[in-house]
Design a protein around this motif. Structure first.
Motif, PDB file in Angstrom:
ATOM      1  N   GLU A  57       0.819  -1.221   0.000  1.00 59.21           N
ATOM      2  CA  GLU A  57       0.000   0.000   0.000  1.00 59.21           C
ATOM      3  C   GLU A  57       0.849   1.266   0.000  1.00 59.21           C
ATOM      4  OE1 GLU A  57       0.117  -2.291   2.325  1.00 59.21           O
ATOM      5  OE2 GLU A  57       0.235  -1.440   4.353  1.00 59.21           O
ATOM      6  N   ASP A  58       2.161   1.116   0.070  1.00 60.67           N
ATOM      7  CA  ASP A  58       3.042   2.292   0.081  1.00 60.67           C
ATOM      8  C   ASP A  58       3.508   2.684  -1.321  1.00 60.67           C
ATOM      9  OD1 ASP A  58       2.760   2.363   2.780  1.00 60.67           O
ATOM     10  OD2 ASP A  58       4.734   1.532   3.249  1.00 60.67           O
ATOM     11  N   ILE A  59       3.066   1.977  -2.352  1.00 56.49           N
ATOM     12  CA  ILE A  59       3.484   2.293  -3.717  1.00 56.49           C
ATOM     13  C   ILE A  59       2.268   2.465  -4.619  1.00 56.49           C
ATOM     14  CG2 ILE A  59       4.957   1.620  -5.660  1.00 56.49           C
ATOM     15  CD1 ILE A  59       6.444  -0.244  -3.839  1.00 56.49           C
ATOM     16  N   LYS A  60       2.247   3.581  -5.344  1.00 47.07           N
ATOM     17  CA  LYS A  60       1.189   3.825  -6.323  1.00 47.07           C
ATOM     18  C   LYS A  60       1.763   3.661  -7.726  1.00 47.07           C
ATOM     19  CE  LYS A  60      -1.903   5.369  -3.270  1.00 47.07           C
ATOM     20  NZ  LYS A  60      -3.104   4.552  -2.940  1.00 47.07           N
ATOM     21  N   PHE A  61       0.929   3.223  -8.641  1.00 48.22           N
ATOM     22  CA  PHE A  61       1.342   3.027 -10.030  1.00 48.22           C
ATOM     23  C   PHE A  61       0.530   3.944 -10.936  1.00 48.22           C
ATOM     24  CE2 PHE A  61       2.583  -0.658  -7.717  1.00 48.22           C
ATOM     25  CZ  PHE A  61       3.819  -0.991  -8.249  1.00 48.22           C
ATOM     26  N   VAL A  62       1.232   4.605 -11.805  1.00 47.20           N
ATOM     27  CA  VAL A  62       0.588   5.591 -12.665  1.00 47.20           C
ATOM     28  C   VAL A  62       1.001   5.331 -14.111  1.00 47.20           C
ATOM     29  CG1 VAL A  62       0.570   8.051 -13.244  1.00 47.20           C
ATOM     30  CG2 VAL A  62       0.409   7.355 -10.854  1.00 47.20           C
ATOM     31  N   ALA A  63       0.027   5.284 -15.006  1.00 45.96           N
ATOM     32  CA  ALA A  63       0.301   5.063 -16.428  1.00 45.96           C
ATOM     33  C   ALA A  63       0.105   6.368 -17.191  1.00 45.96           C
ATOM     34  CB  ALA A  63      -0.638   4.002 -16.979  1.00 45.96           C
ATOM     35  N   SER A  64       0.735   6.468 -18.352  1.00 49.50           N
ATOM     36  CA  SER A  64       0.597   7.672 -19.164  1.00 49.50           C
ATOM     37  C   SER A  64      -0.585   7.554 -20.119  1.00 49.50           C
ATOM     38  CB  SER A  64       1.855   7.891 -20.003  1.00 49.50           C
ATOM     39  OG  SER A  64       2.901   8.252 -19.153  1.00 49.50           O
ATOM     40  N   ALA A  65      -1.241   8.681 -20.373  1.00 46.88           N
ATOM     41  CA  ALA A  65      -2.317   8.672 -21.353  1.00 46.88           C
ATOM     42  C   ALA A  65      -2.428  10.061 -21.971  1.00 46.88           C
ATOM     43  CB  ALA A  65      -3.644   8.285 -20.704  1.00 46.88           C
ATOM     44  N   LEU A  66      -2.659  10.074 -23.270  1.00 45.63           N
ATOM     45  CA  LEU A  66      -2.947  11.322 -23.949  1.00 45.63           C
ATOM     46  C   LEU A  66      -4.425  11.259 -24.325  1.00 45.63           C
ATOM     47  CD1 LEU A  66      -0.643  13.186 -26.348  1.00 45.63           C
ATOM     48  CD2 LEU A  66      -3.080  13.070 -26.826  1.00 45.63           C
ATOM     49  N   VAL A  67      -5.197  12.155 -23.742  1.00 44.65           N
ATOM     50  CA  VAL A  67      -6.652  12.113 -23.918  1.00 44.65           C
ATOM     51  C   VAL A  67      -7.097  13.233 -24.852  1.00 44.65           C
ATOM     52  CG1 VAL A  67      -8.853  12.488 -22.720  1.00 44.65           C
ATOM     53  CG2 VAL A  67      -7.088  11.015 -21.685  1.00 44.65           C
ATOM     54  N   ILE A  68      -7.947  12.891 -25.812  1.00 50.89           N
ATOM     55  CA  ILE A  68      -8.564  13.916 -26.654  1.00 50.89           C
ATOM     56  C   ILE A  68     -10.072  13.782 -26.462  1.00 50.89           C
ATOM     57  CG2 ILE A  68      -8.889  14.710 -29.033  1.00 50.89           C
ATOM     58  CD1 ILE A  68      -6.036  13.494 -29.535  1.00 50.89           C
ATOM     59  N   THR A  69     -10.648  14.828 -25.920  1.00 46.80           N
ATOM     60  CA  THR A  69     -12.041  14.707 -25.503  1.00 46.80           C
ATOM     61  C   THR A  69     -12.846  15.952 -25.871  1.00 46.80           C
ATOM     62  OG1 THR A  69     -13.493  14.200 -23.611  1.00 46.80           O
ATOM     63  CG2 THR A  69     -11.567  15.576 -23.164  1.00 46.80           C
ATOM     64  N   ASP A  70     -14.161  15.761 -25.940  1.00 38.08           N
ATOM     65  CA  ASP A  70     -15.071  16.866 -26.252  1.00 38.08           C
ATOM     66  C   ASP A  70     -16.467  16.454 -25.782  1.00 38.08           C
ATOM     67  OD1 ASP A  70     -16.404  19.105 -27.565  1.00 38.08           O
ATOM     68  OD2 ASP A  70     -14.603  19.252 -28.799  1.00 38.08           O
ATOM     69  N   GLU A  71     -17.467  17.235 -26.153  1.00 33.40           N
ATOM     70  CA  GLU A  71     -18.822  16.942 -25.665  1.00 33.40           C
ATOM     71  C   GLU A  71     -19.326  15.567 -26.072  1.00 33.40           C
ATOM     72  OE1 GLU A  71     -20.895  21.013 -26.313  1.00 33.40           O
ATOM     73  OE2 GLU A  71     -22.421  19.578 -25.639  1.00 33.40           O
ATOM     74  N   THR A  72     -19.012  15.174 -27.312  1.00 35.17           N
ATOM     75  CA  THR A  72     -19.469  13.869 -27.801  1.00 35.17           C
ATOM     76  C   THR A  72     -18.293  13.114 -28.407  1.00 35.17           C
ATOM     77  OG1 THR A  72     -19.886  14.677 -30.033  1.00 35.17           O
ATOM     78  CG2 THR A  72     -21.710  14.874 -28.450  1.00 35.17           C
TER      79      THR A  72
END
Lengths: 470, 470
Positions: free
Chosen positions: A275-290
């Motif tokens: 519980e002392d280690i967090k894992f984080v992944a990379s992401a490039l998000v392209i988002t809009d209303e729909t």
């Protein structure tokens, strides 16, 4: 029903024209300030805090990207991580206009002395009120080595040996040299700090000798939150031993899951608590209303995408001049003396039926960076992020901007409200420390299973200084 | 009637408990924030800008003061320049809340690489909009050397040789590597910068090799305003060659005048124009509504003054453990391998009829620091500052605080209005650069007589990178 796991959301930047979505600086709103302007950073910080992000992460490198065509021309022309400013110097300004946003900054152990790096992070922990984290890198660019007094790059595995000695020294400075009650600031007696509660650490490692106590008085977190992104075997071991937040790579959720599993296993073998280690992944998000609007946005972004910029970056991080290769030839793992982890993970992680080529890797069809993009409405993106987290075991994401400023606003407008409604976001309390927030604990300090924690009280009884060399 | 010469007024700080008025942190208003807090610096910056100061100058050292009694105990106990935070990291926060205040920061050339120092100052010049200056020091503390990978201190004169090579490399990076029109940021063509206008500097000196172009794009001042405080023969030559603002020492106006004359003469022999160098002397001012109230304030300050703190500092900068000496013995010049300039200037500059002893030097009777204090009403102090400037030829003053925050408010309340009425203060225009303001010119750039200026256009025609070692 149990509370869903909170997701870590970091915004990922670099003090440069184009960080990872190469060429997309062309689409930036001309009314917005540039990365060289203070206002770019203070407004970004306020935007991220309003938007609900946990932290702003600023990457760094110490040289121009000059491997592709063996020249810096492509990097300079496309603005790909070149030119590049110092990431540490802007943090205090952003801290001045925010109250809870965390910060992560990349600083290499290869061209720095532990005694001075310790002071830098303590100073930033002081100024941010405990909101600072350190992404430990060992520097992979040959161009950095050439300009910083080295004949050539230090070999990859030795860089990690140096880093291990380095972090051992800074842990001692941060955790062991000033007792909690050392600083008394007593105007009556005139005692600022009690010298019997300040201890010389006497560090004498293979690479570094640091005889004295820390130059700075302790800060609220003492040790900054430790980030690391090791994907080579040696890097993975370093992350498992030291990182509180691991940036994991993997071009599929199964590959991510496998990397998370490996590092957790290693960490356990080092005596660290899961519980002392967090894992984080990379992401490039392209988002809009729909979904349709997001797809339209992606199409627009692709027009500005610079394949030359991507090749420039890929050549620099792999240390290979890809202009000499057939871009349709199958990519295979090439063993070199440096950190070729991205190439390795690509070819090893890819399903056996798929064959990667350079053209496929860097083609705009995959997105606007060579990491896959997540494209869609707020609900679509939130679904995908939750799915990746559930399937891979990661605790959150480093979200990078396709277009500076605009992309974070899109995330704040479309994705974050959905995640918040689903109970996926941390509540941010003004004045909270980064570590307490990330781990949803009350203590701002390293947990006892971290290797830095063993230096608490370890030097009691030692004098405040070591005037002679060890 | 001619316009009187404007005086430069810098506020002098250090990110520590007690900078130069040892022990007087005891008198600080407990409602004011400490130096470790961001608010200390942002409020100070706003106070100085409101008060009419030209610049905030932040001093630094890279080690604890552990020469006196051969221990860090006295420094820790009295809070004398120990503990100590990094001065560079707070600048952007102060810049964010001010519009015209300049900044000067001490950074040593001894433990830093030119390629990275160049990026730091360009970044700060970007973020402050051209308000940054660099005080070049070569580091004199043995305790710094011990903790930063050196067996012992580099000998004094060699430190200046290293510094000469260092500044040559950074001038090339700042002035010669990116042409004025290199950055085009053209969204249509996708060209961020024109690589034919970026040039590898190919620096290959005795100590440093820097083959590439600067990592950062140029800032408005390019080279930060160069400050230096050399008082040894070698240091004086370095200042005459490089400094735009020289901090001159001298315990009498005649000694000051002599130092100004010597450096001007040397500078002229180096081909520099007289009007391109400003001279600034240090002063600790204690002021109030009337002379009597100022004297009363001095008496109160003396109660808090720490002679132990002064001895601690004096031992560290002279490299001599003065606890082993008779404090009533006459002080004489001791030749050592390090920078013993303060001691030298004291004993050499003192009128022959006076005999200095350690007790006399550090006694609170002289003031609350071992620099003489100027005590009196606003008119009295303004008269004295004008007299010193007229008699010695200095262009202004580094004013240090006896009591943090309070002393600058006193200056703003009592002294500065008098100087303003007498036409002695610069008008500050939001967005002005430090260099243009100091020299009352329009150009933010180095003047043509400065050695850095010769690198303008010097590398035209060279490629943007030097992928192989020189």
């Amino acid at each position: 029903m149990s509370t869903p796991k909170k997701l870590i959301l970091n915004a990922t930047e670099m003090s440069t024209a184009g960080h990872i979505a190469f060429g997309l600086w062309r689409l930036a709103d001309p009314r917005q300030p540039h990365y060289t302007e203070l206002r770019y950073w203070t407004e970004l910080g306020q935007q991220l805090e309003r938007g609900g992000f946990d932290a702003l992460f600023i990457a760094d490198a110490l040289g121009q990207l000059d491997s592709y065509t063996k020249s810096a021309d492509p990097a300079i022309r496309t603005g790909s991580q070149t030119p590049l400013d110092d990431p540490l110097l802007v943090i205090s300004a952003i801290a001045a206009v925010t109250t809870a946003l965390g910060f992560g900054v990349t600083v290499s152990t290869t061209y720095e002395q532990p005694y001075l790096l310790a002071r830098k992070f303590t100073t930033l922990d002081h100024l941010t009120g405990g909101r600072i984290g350190w992404n430990i890198v060992t520097s992979q660019l040959d161009s950095a080595a050439r300009n910083l007094g080295h004949e050539r790059q230090v070999p990859h595995d030795e860089r990690y040996e140096i880093a291990a000695d380095f972090v051992d020294a800074v842990y001692k400075l941060w955790e062991g040299s000033w007792d909690d009650d050392a600083v008394v600031r007593d105007p009556v007696s005139g005692v600022y700090a009690d010298p019997t509660k300040v201890h010389a650490i006497g560090h004498s490692g293979k690479y570094y000798r640091v005889p004295s106590a820390a130059l700075s008085e302790p800060s609220v977190q003492r040790t900054p939150v430790i980030y690391q992104a090791g994907s080579s075997p040696r890097g993975r071991a370093f992350a498992a031993a030291n990182a509180e937040v691991v940036f994991v790579a993997g071009h599929s959720t199964s590959a991510l899951r496998e990397n998370v599993r490996k590092i957790k296993e290693l960490a356990k073998s080092f005596g660290r608590a899961e519980e002392d280690i967090k894992f984080v992944a990379s992401a490039l998000v392209i988002t809009d209303e729909t979904d349709a609007l997001a797809e339209a946005k992606l199409r627009k972004y692709k027009l500005a995408y610079s394949v030359e910029g991507a090749l420039t970056h890929f050549s620099a991080i792999t240390g290979i001049d890809w202009s000499e290769y057939d871009i349709d030839a199958p990519l295979s793992y090439i063993e070199t003396d440096s950190n070729r982890s991205i190439l390795a993970s690509l070819t090893k992680d890819a399903p056996e039926t798929e064959q990667w080529t350079l053209r496929r890797l860097l083609a705009p069809e995959r997105g606007v960076s060579y990491s896959d993009s997540i494209v869609g409405s707020g609900t679509t993106v939130a679904d995908q992020l939750e799915l990746i987290a559930a399937e891979s075991g990661v605790d959150g994401f480093n979200l990078s901007a396709a277009v500076q400023y605009e992309s974070y606003q899109d995330l704040a407008d479309y994705v974050i409200p959905v995640l918040r409604e689903r109970g996926r976001l941390r509540e941010h309390v003004p004045g909270q420390t980064l570590r307490a927030s990330l781990f949803e604990r009350t203590s701002p300090l390293l947990p006892s299973s971290h290797p830095g924690a063993r230096y608490r009280g370890a030097f009691s009884g030692r004098p405040s200084s070591a005037p002679t060399l060890l």
